[in-house]
Scaffold this motif. Sequence first.
Motif, mmCIF file in Angstrom:
data_model
loop_
_atom_site.group_PDB
_atom_site.id
_atom_site.type_symbol
_atom_site.label_atom_id
_atom_site.label_comp_id
_atom_site.label_asym_id
_atom_site.label_seq_id
_atom_site.Cartn_x
_atom_site.Cartn_y
_atom_site.Cartn_z
ATOM 1 N N GLY A 272 42.721 102.656 8.755
ATOM 2 C CA GLY A 272 43.894 102.960 9.558
ATOM 3 C C GLY A 272 43.734 102.466 10.976
ATOM 4 O O GLY A 272 44.668 101.919 11.572
ATOM 5 N N ARG A 273 42.545 102.634 11.527
ATOM 6 C CA ARG A 273 42.269 102.174 12.892
ATOM 7 C C ARG A 273 42.474 100.664 13.016
ATOM 8 O O ARG A 273 43.144 100.177 13.933
ATOM 9 C CB ARG A 273 40.823 102.529 13.270
ATOM 10 C CG ARG A 273 40.444 102.156 14.713
ATOM 11 C CD ARG A 273 38.948 102.330 14.927
ATOM 12 N NE ARG A 273 38.511 103.675 14.628
ATOM 13 C CZ ARG A 273 38.531 104.681 15.517
ATOM 14 N NH1 ARG A 273 38.988 104.462 16.747
ATOM 15 N NH2 ARG A 273 38.115 105.883 15.164
ATOM 16 N N LEU B 276 48.188 107.540 17.645
ATOM 17 C CA LEU B 276 47.474 108.459 16.767
ATOM 18 C C LEU B 276 48.101 109.846 16.792
ATOM 19 O O LEU B 276 48.198 110.524 15.765
ATOM 20 C CB LEU B 276 45.999 108.535 17.191
ATOM 21 C CG LEU B 276 45.026 109.151 16.184
ATOM 22 C CD1 LEU B 276 45.064 108.384 14.876
ATOM 23 C CD2 LEU B 276 43.618 109.163 16.756
ATOM 24 N N ASP C 220 44.505 111.699 11.918
ATOM 25 C CA ASP C 220 43.168 111.704 12.526
ATOM 26 C C ASP C 220 42.035 111.723 11.502
ATOM 27 O O ASP C 220 41.065 110.972 11.619
ATOM 28 C CB ASP C 220 43.022 112.914 13.456
ATOM 29 C CG ASP C 220 44.146 113.028 14.469
ATOM 30 O OD1 ASP C 220 45.312 113.045 14.031
ATOM 31 O OD2 ASP C 220 43.858 113.091 15.670
ATOM 32 N N LEU D 280 41.626 108.246 9.809
ATOM 33 C CA LEU D 280 41.729 107.078 10.672
ATOM 34 C C LEU D 280 40.816 105.945 10.230
ATOM 35 O O LEU D 280 41.178 104.774 10.310
ATOM 36 C CB LEU D 280 41.418 107.469 12.118
ATOM 37 C CG LEU D 280 41.529 106.369 13.170
ATOM 38 C CD1 LEU D 280 42.949 105.814 13.218
ATOM 39 C CD2 LEU D 280 41.117 106.894 14.536
ATOM 40 N N ASP D 281 39.614 106.277 9.757
ATOM 41 C CA ASP D 281 38.655 105.244 9.366
ATOM 42 C C ASP D 281 38.547 105.084 7.849
ATOM 43 O O ASP D 281 37.580 104.518 7.335
ATOM 44 C CB ASP D 281 37.291 105.562 9.978
ATOM 45 C CG ASP D 281 37.325 105.447 11.499
ATOM 46 O OD1 ASP D 281 37.694 104.374 12.002
ATOM 47 O OD2 ASP D 281 37.030 106.443 12.175
ATOM 48 N N LEU E 100 52.086 106.023 10.026
ATOM 49 C CA LEU E 100 51.291 105.076 10.800
ATOM 50 C C LEU E 100 52.138 103.881 11.251
ATOM 51 O O LEU E 100 52.100 103.486 12.427
ATOM 52 C CB LEU E 100 50.106 104.589 9.968
ATOM 53 C CG LEU E 100 49.110 103.660 10.677
ATOM 54 C CD1 LEU E 100 48.495 104.363 11.889
ATOM 55 C CD2 LEU E 100 48.014 103.206 9.723
#
Length: 253
Positions: free
Chosen positions: A105-106, A131, A137, A140-141, A155
């Motif tokens: 996502g980041r 964010l 949150d 995110l990764d 997103l």
Amino acid sequence: MAQSVVVDQVSKKFSLHNARTLKQRFVAARKGVAINESFMAIDDVSFDVQEGQSIGLMGLNGSGKSTMLRLINGVLRPDSGEVLVRGRVAGLIEISAGFQKQLSGRENIYLNAALNGMSEAETKGKFDEILDFAQIDKFLDTPVQHYSSGMKARLGFAVAIAADSDVFIIDEVLAVGDPPFKKKCMKRIHEIRSEGRTVLFVSHNTNQVRKLCDRAIVLERGRLVFDGSVDEAAKRLHYDADDDLDPDGSADF
């Protein structure tokens, strides 16, 4: 008032491939079915949008609405005619558009921001804002391929609204997601409209279009068949006014 978007006698043709494999081609030939066909997704359409106007682009499925947004956004080029846009365009045409499912996502925030014309410095400066709106949150990764459609919508929309733009386009993203997210999105689109930006909004939800838009354009099989009030457009399409949201964020369940 200056023109923000000009669509001048625009046409766009696509090809349909009815048979891809050798077997499919053989069967199609035996049945007398054309292997390759073409259709006009947009057929000689002209209209203009003044700066600060909010336009509802309406029509039944397959009418050419999304193709028109892609032409305005520059994703597609017309086969004939001309599309002129003043300033930067941002928005969300499709929930998964621009996402790379193997990336996190980041990483996709930076990718989508670049597609919306944002520099890396701009994205870093607005990262926390994006964010906060998306509220992903914990994930995110995590690779986006594991996201639900609602998470992708949050997103994508969060990145789109963070981009400074003159023209904001949005295509049916509010058809997914939970009620609180839809309310928050509607409220933000209403704010964008109040800021004086040009808005092009595609939705089958008549009340959403009525509350957000000054005018409606109706497409039918790629041709422009109506340009006027949202109420008249809804009558022409036989849409039911069964929406659940108002632009101020209130719900009606």
